[in-house]
Design an enzyme around this catalytic site. Structure first.
Site, PDB file in Angstrom:
ATOM      1  N   ASN A  44       0.812  -1.216   0.000  1.00 57.23           N
ATOM      2  CA  ASN A  44       0.000   0.000   0.000  1.00 57.23           C
ATOM      3  C   ASN A  44       0.847   1.269   0.000  1.00 57.23           C
ATOM      4  O   ASN A  44       0.396   2.307  -0.448  1.00 57.23           O
ATOM      5  CB  ASN A  44      -0.908   0.008   1.236  1.00 57.23           C
ATOM      6  CG  ASN A  44      -1.629   1.321   1.431  1.00 57.23           C
ATOM      7  OD1 ASN A  44      -2.481   1.677   0.616  1.00 57.23           O
ATOM      8  ND2 ASN A  44      -1.282   2.062   2.484  1.00 57.23           N
ATOM      9  N   GLN A  58      -8.570   5.832   1.371  1.00 55.71           N
ATOM     10  CA  GLN A  58      -7.859   5.218   0.247  1.00 55.71           C
ATOM     11  C   GLN A  58      -6.965   6.184  -0.538  1.00 55.71           C
ATOM     12  O   GLN A  58      -6.239   5.754  -1.431  1.00 55.71           O
ATOM     13  CB  GLN A  58      -8.872   4.515  -0.674  1.00 55.71           C
ATOM     14  CG  GLN A  58      -9.551   3.359   0.090  1.00 55.71           C
ATOM     15  CD  GLN A  58     -10.459   2.496  -0.734  1.00 55.71           C
ATOM     16  OE1 GLN A  58     -11.046   2.971  -1.713  1.00 55.71           O
ATOM     17  NE2 GLN A  58     -10.588   1.230  -0.350  1.00 55.71           N
ATOM     18  N   ASP A  89       1.749   7.015   0.194  1.00 60.25           N
ATOM     19  CA  ASP A  89       0.647   6.166  -0.270  1.00 60.25           C
ATOM     20  C   ASP A  89       0.702   5.929  -1.774  1.00 60.25           C
ATOM     21  O   ASP A  89       0.451   6.832  -2.570  1.00 60.25           O
ATOM     22  CB  ASP A  89      -0.683   6.838   0.112  1.00 60.25           C
ATOM     23  CG  ASP A  89      -1.853   5.897  -0.035  1.00 60.25           C
ATOM     24  OD1 ASP A  89      -1.825   4.816   0.591  1.00 60.25           O
ATOM     25  OD2 ASP A  89      -2.788   6.216  -0.795  1.00 60.25           O
ATOM     26  N   ASP A 136      -0.821  -6.381   3.480  1.00 62.17           N
ATOM     27  CA  ASP A 136      -0.906  -5.404   4.563  1.00 62.17           C
ATOM     28  C   ASP A 136      -1.730  -4.189   4.130  1.00 62.17           C
ATOM     29  O   ASP A 136      -1.651  -3.754   2.984  1.00 62.17           O
ATOM     30  CB  ASP A 136       0.525  -4.961   4.911  1.00 62.17           C
ATOM     31  CG  ASP A 136       0.574  -3.949   6.037  1.00 62.17           C
ATOM     32  OD1 ASP A 136       0.235  -4.325   7.170  1.00 62.17           O
ATOM     33  OD2 ASP A 136       0.939  -2.778   5.778  1.00 62.17           O
ATOM     34  N   HIS A 143      -6.747   0.207   2.606  1.00 61.23           N
ATOM     35  CA  HIS A 143      -6.320   1.484   2.054  1.00 61.23           C
ATOM     36  C   HIS A 143      -6.104   1.438   0.548  1.00 61.23           C
ATOM     37  O   HIS A 143      -5.622   2.396  -0.044  1.00 61.23           O
ATOM     38  CB  HIS A 143      -5.081   1.965   2.816  1.00 61.23           C
ATOM     39  CG  HIS A 143      -5.352   2.021   4.292  1.00 61.23           C
ATOM     40  ND1 HIS A 143      -6.001   3.070   4.880  1.00 61.23           N
ATOM     41  CD2 HIS A 143      -5.162   1.100   5.278  1.00 61.23           C
ATOM     42  CE1 HIS A 143      -6.163   2.820   6.181  1.00 61.23           C
ATOM     43  NE2 HIS A 143      -5.661   1.625   6.438  1.00 61.23           N
ATOM     44  N   GLU A 170      -5.666  -7.693   4.811  1.00 63.19           N
ATOM     45  CA  GLU A 170      -5.899  -7.077   6.117  1.00 63.19           C
ATOM     46  C   GLU A 170      -6.888  -5.929   5.961  1.00 63.19           C
ATOM     47  O   GLU A 170      -6.530  -4.833   5.514  1.00 63.19           O
ATOM     48  CB  GLU A 170      -4.580  -6.548   6.701  1.00 63.19           C
ATOM     49  CG  GLU A 170      -4.745  -6.109   8.149  1.00 63.19           C
ATOM     50  CD  GLU A 170      -4.049  -4.821   8.506  1.00 63.19           C
ATOM     51  OE1 GLU A 170      -4.022  -4.480   9.695  1.00 63.19           O
ATOM     52  OE2 GLU A 170      -3.546  -4.135   7.586  1.00 63.19           O
TER      53      GLU A 170
HETATM   54  C1  AAO Z   1       5.244   4.239  12.657  1.00 67.14           C
HETATM   55  C2  AAO Z   1       4.990   5.204  13.806  1.00 67.14           C
HETATM   56  C3  AAO Z   1       4.119   6.359  13.331  1.00 67.14           C
HETATM   57  C4  AAO Z   1       4.783   7.050  12.141  1.00 67.14           C
HETATM   58  C5  AAO Z   1       5.017   6.020  11.042  1.00 67.14           C
HETATM   59  C6  AAO Z   1       5.720   6.602   9.834  1.00 67.14           C
HETATM   60  O1  AAO Z   1       4.331   4.501  14.859  1.00 67.14           O
HETATM   61  O2  AAO Z   1       3.980   7.276  14.397  1.00 67.14           O
HETATM   62  O3  AAO Z   1       3.914   8.068  11.625  1.00 67.14           O
HETATM   63  O4  AAO Z   1       5.832   4.962  11.580  1.00 67.14           O
HETATM   64  O5  AAO Z   1       6.992   7.052  10.169  1.00 67.14           O
HETATM   65  C7  AAO Z   1       2.959  -0.483  11.818  1.00 67.14           C
HETATM   66  C8  AAO Z   1       2.858   0.185  13.180  1.00 67.14           C
HETATM   67  C9  AAO Z   1       2.881   1.693  13.104  1.00 67.14           C
HETATM   68  C10 AAO Z   1       4.067   2.179  12.279  1.00 67.14           C
HETATM   69  C11 AAO Z   1       3.906   1.572  10.898  1.00 67.14           C
HETATM   70  C12 AAO Z   1       5.017   1.982   9.931  1.00 67.14           C
HETATM   71  O6  AAO Z   1       1.650  -0.247  13.809  1.00 67.14           O
HETATM   72  O7  AAO Z   1       3.013   2.205  14.425  1.00 67.14           O
HETATM   73  O8  AAO Z   1       4.032   3.601  12.223  1.00 67.14           O
HETATM   74  O9  AAO Z   1       3.969   0.122  11.021  1.00 67.14           O
HETATM   75  O10 AAO Z   1       6.262   1.659  10.437  1.00 67.14           O
HETATM   76  C13 AAO Z   1      -5.073   0.932  10.510  1.00 67.14           C
HETATM   77  C14 AAO Z   1      -4.889   0.263   9.162  1.00 67.14           C
HETATM   78  C15 AAO Z   1      -4.223  -1.103   9.277  1.00 67.14           C
HETATM   79  C16 AAO Z   1      -2.937  -1.019  10.093  1.00 67.14           C
HETATM   80  C17 AAO Z   1      -3.293  -0.437  11.456  1.00 67.14           C
HETATM   81  C18 AAO Z   1      -2.060  -0.287  12.344  1.00 67.14           C
HETATM   82  O11 AAO Z   1      -6.169   0.156   8.531  1.00 67.14           O
HETATM   83  O12 AAO Z   1      -3.920  -1.536   7.967  1.00 67.14           O
HETATM   84  O13 AAO Z   1      -3.860   0.893  11.257  1.00 67.14           O
HETATM   85  N1  AAO Z   1      -2.273  -2.321  10.219  1.00 67.14           N
HETATM   86  C19 AAO Z   1      -1.137  -2.681   9.334  1.00 67.14           C
HETATM   87  C20 AAO Z   1      -0.059  -3.478  10.064  1.00 67.14           C
HETATM   88  C21 AAO Z   1       0.654  -2.583  11.054  1.00 67.14           C
HETATM   89  C22 AAO Z   1       1.425  -1.536  10.278  1.00 67.14           C
HETATM   90  C23 AAO Z   1       0.707  -1.027   9.090  1.00 67.14           C
HETATM   91  C24 AAO Z   1      -0.490  -1.561   8.662  1.00 67.14           C
HETATM   92  C25 AAO Z   1       1.418  -0.079   8.218  1.00 67.14           C
HETATM   93  O14 AAO Z   1      -0.614  -4.629  10.618  1.00 67.14           O
HETATM   94  O15 AAO Z   1       1.504  -3.294  11.896  1.00 67.14           O
HETATM   95  O16 AAO Z   1       1.713  -0.395  11.145  1.00 67.14           O
HETATM   96  O17 AAO Z   1       2.176  -0.888   7.309  1.00 67.14           O
HETATM   97  C26 AAO Z   1      -9.570   1.438  13.233  1.00 67.14           C
HETATM   98  C27 AAO Z   1      -9.671   1.235  11.743  1.00 67.14           C
HETATM   99  C28 AAO Z   1      -8.485   0.433  11.240  1.00 67.14           C
HETATM  100  C29 AAO Z   1      -7.183   1.119  11.661  1.00 67.14           C
HETATM  101  C30 AAO Z   1      -7.171   1.265  13.200  1.00 67.14           C
HETATM  102  C31 AAO Z   1      -5.903   1.929  13.709  1.00 67.14           C
HETATM  103  O18 AAO Z   1      -9.669   0.153  13.866  1.00 67.14           O
HETATM  104  O19 AAO Z   1     -10.873   0.528  11.458  1.00 67.14           O
HETATM  105  O20 AAO Z   1      -8.532   0.348   9.832  1.00 67.14           O
HETATM  106  O21 AAO Z   1      -6.092   0.282  11.269  1.00 67.14           O
HETATM  107  O22 AAO Z   1      -8.322   2.042  13.594  1.00 67.14           O
HETATM  108  O23 AAO Z   1      -5.883   3.245  13.280  1.00 67.14           O
HETATM  109  C32 AAO Z   1     -11.662  -1.424  17.140  1.00 67.14           C
HETATM  110  C33 AAO Z   1     -12.516  -0.787  16.050  1.00 67.14           C
HETATM  111  C34 AAO Z   1     -11.708  -0.628  14.788  1.00 67.14           C
HETATM  112  C35 AAO Z   1     -10.430   0.116  15.079  1.00 67.14           C
HETATM  113  C36 AAO Z   1      -9.632  -0.619  16.145  1.00 67.14           C
HETATM  114  C37 AAO Z   1      -8.367   0.186  16.525  1.00 67.14           C
HETATM  115  O24 AAO Z   1     -11.406  -2.775  16.801  1.00 67.14           O
HETATM  116  O25 AAO Z   1     -13.648  -1.621  15.772  1.00 67.14           O
HETATM  117  O26 AAO Z   1     -12.455   0.110  13.833  1.00 67.14           O
HETATM  118  O27 AAO Z   1     -10.422  -0.755  17.330  1.00 67.14           O
HETATM  119  O28 AAO Z   1      -7.522  -0.582  17.304  1.00 67.14           O
END
Ligand code: AAO
Length: 453
Positions: free
Chosen positions: A96, A148, A157, A187, A191, A213
């Protein structure tokens, strides 16, 4: 060219989160193959930004297979070792976006980059700039355009609607296929429009298992169901709901767990008790920290015929961002189970229940029993039986109808069955399919046709 569910008789996935390639290879031979795991999921293998946080892996700077987890040759060798042990390999593919740091730098393998410029791969025109929120970042998950076209936590993105980006991503996935991998976890699929993913997958040189995911979010316009045409989709409600049942509700409610709870169709649902994000960011789910209850929840998942289960395997979490045990140069050290690494996939209850899953694949549920509260039992018709007692007291003086052929069975919750012998208690099923036993508090008994003496 995707396939919608893991294929073959062995379908359980072990997620060896952040393991290095030599350790994954050794585990395939030593544990995953022998215990009947069908797949191993590995962390992103491409070149990433430098740093000692685990999440550097989710910030690609090139598609060289060169990371803190090992070299291209180590990766290739791991894939062939795992396959020789009967274990297929799923790669966590970050397609993504690229890196998220505002300042540029030099990646793990020496590639230089700027935010939105990756020489020889992508230039500024290959990315979305959504023009919102002052930062181009996603703020509002209730807005499809924003989710997206804006940036997920500042990650550059990719314009997956463009021909060039699609062809470049397909080239990366095809390179992994050429190294022998069997499937991909895509992953951050939410998005990317489902149609963009479909287009990229049509370019694969051969069929591969695909799991996307897409986190279900209440009220969000982008729904997991939109993606099921491309392959499996992670069902995040499963682990949340299962944790709530174990922590504060009744196991009796599980009798229709899955579709009956509004979850995705079983045939396309990828399920887990926790994953690498929820074990850090979602205090509600069960994790290795819950010890015995976590083992029971995994035992239920492996016994219950809904979705494709993944068993999480973690390193010990000291703080949210800390990476796995590593050397001074941030190279991930070889895994040492139970010291810095939790190795949930080796816990005897969990590892033995993988054999239960394999022995009962395709069999329906029958003989459901519950006491209205925390004691349940069910058969996988003709092939297996489990009873879970999550009451605070033992259940004594009861008999259970298993529907199994008469015989002596190893209780695989307390014993391991190898070469016709059982290291734990043996349960005798009578000619009518019944046995009598005490089930201790917060414990279980499980029998299956492949662990019969
Ligand atoms: C790091 C730093 C950031 C910095 C960035 C860039 O932490 O501060 O800005 O670098 O320098 C992982 C880490 C991040 C890291 C990133 C890049 O977790 O901390 O950032 O690598 O190094 C959304 C996405 C989902 C994503 C999730 C974390 O939709 O795809 O956020 N997961 C994947 C991986 C994950 C990874 C990435 C993607 C990026 O598995 O490990 O990040 O490659 C709601 C939304 C979700 C959203 C969440 C969190 O979810 O529906 O879509 O996920 O919020 O924002 C309930 C609700 C549910 C809610 C959820 C939240 O279940 O029903 O709606 O609670 O927990």
């Amino acid at each position: 060219a995707a396939v919608a569910a893991p294929t073959g008789g062995k379908k359980v996935i072990a997620n060896l989160f952040e393991w290095n390639w030599p350790s994954v290879a050794a585990e395939c031979t030593g544990t995953l193959g022998p215990k009947g795991y069908g797949y191993v999921q590995v962390s992103p293998p491409q070149e990433h930004v430098r740093g000692n946080q685990w999440w550097v892996a989710y910030q690609p700077v090139s598609y060289r297979i060169e990371s803190r987890k090992g070299t291209r040759e180590q990766f290739r060798s791991m894939v062939s070792t795992c396959q020789a042990a009967g274990v297929k390999v799923i790669v966590d593919a970050v397609v993504n976006h690229m890196s998220g740091q505002t300042n540029g730098g030099t990646g793990w393998a020496g590639s230089s980059y700027q935010h939105h410029v990756y020489p020889g791969i992508y230039q500024a025109q290959d990315f979305h700039y959504c023009g919102r929120n002052g930062t181009n970042d996603i703020v509002n998950y209730l807005d499809r355009y924003e989710v997206q076209n804006c940036e997920l936590v500042n990650l550059a993105d990719l314009k997956t609607g463009s021909e060039y980006v699609r062809s470049r991503l397909a080239a990366y996935l095809n390179d992994l296929l050429s190294l022998g991998v069997d499937g991909f976890r895509l992953d951050a699929s939410k998005h990317m429009p489902a149609a963009d993913i479909a287009d990229i997958l049509r370019r694969l040189n051969r069929p591969a298992y695909v799991v996307q995911e897409v986190i279900h979010g209440a009220g969000e316009p982008i729904r997991p169901e939109e993606y099921t045409g491309n392959g499996d989709v992670h069902e995040f409600r499963y682990g949340k709901d299962l944790a709530r049942v174990f922590r504060s509700e009744r196991l009796a409610y599980l009798r229709n767990f899955g579709e009956g709870w509004g979850h995705l169709p079983s045939s396309v649902a990828s399920v887990f008790v926790d994953n690498h994000d929820t074990q850090r960011d979602d205090g509600g789910v069960l994790t290795y920290r819950d010890r015995g209850i976590y083992a029971l929840a995994n035992a239920f998942m492996l016994a219950w015929p809904y979705g494709s289960p993944t068993v999480m395997s973690s390193y010990t979490i000291t703080n949210r961002d800390a990476g796995p045990p590593s050397d001074g140069g941030n190279r991930t050290l070889n895994t040492t189970c139970y010291s810095g690494w939790e190795c949930e996939h080796r816990w005897p209850v969990i590892a033995n229940m993988v054999g239960f899953r394999n022995a009962t694949e395709g069999a329906g549920v029958s003989n459901w029993y519950d006491n209205g509260y925390q004691h349940i039992a069910f058969s996988r018709t003709g092939r297996g039986f489990i009873t879970i007692n999550d009451e605070d007291f033992p259940i004594t003086g009861r008999s259970y109808q298993t529907g199994l052929p008469a015989g002596r069975y190893c209780d695989v919750i307390h014993g391991t069955f190898t070469n016709g012998t059982c290291t734990g208690p043996i349960i005798t099923v009578d000619a009518n399919g019944w046995f009598a036993a005490t089930v201790p508090a917060h414990d279980a008994i499980a029998l299956h046709q492949n662990a019969r003496l």
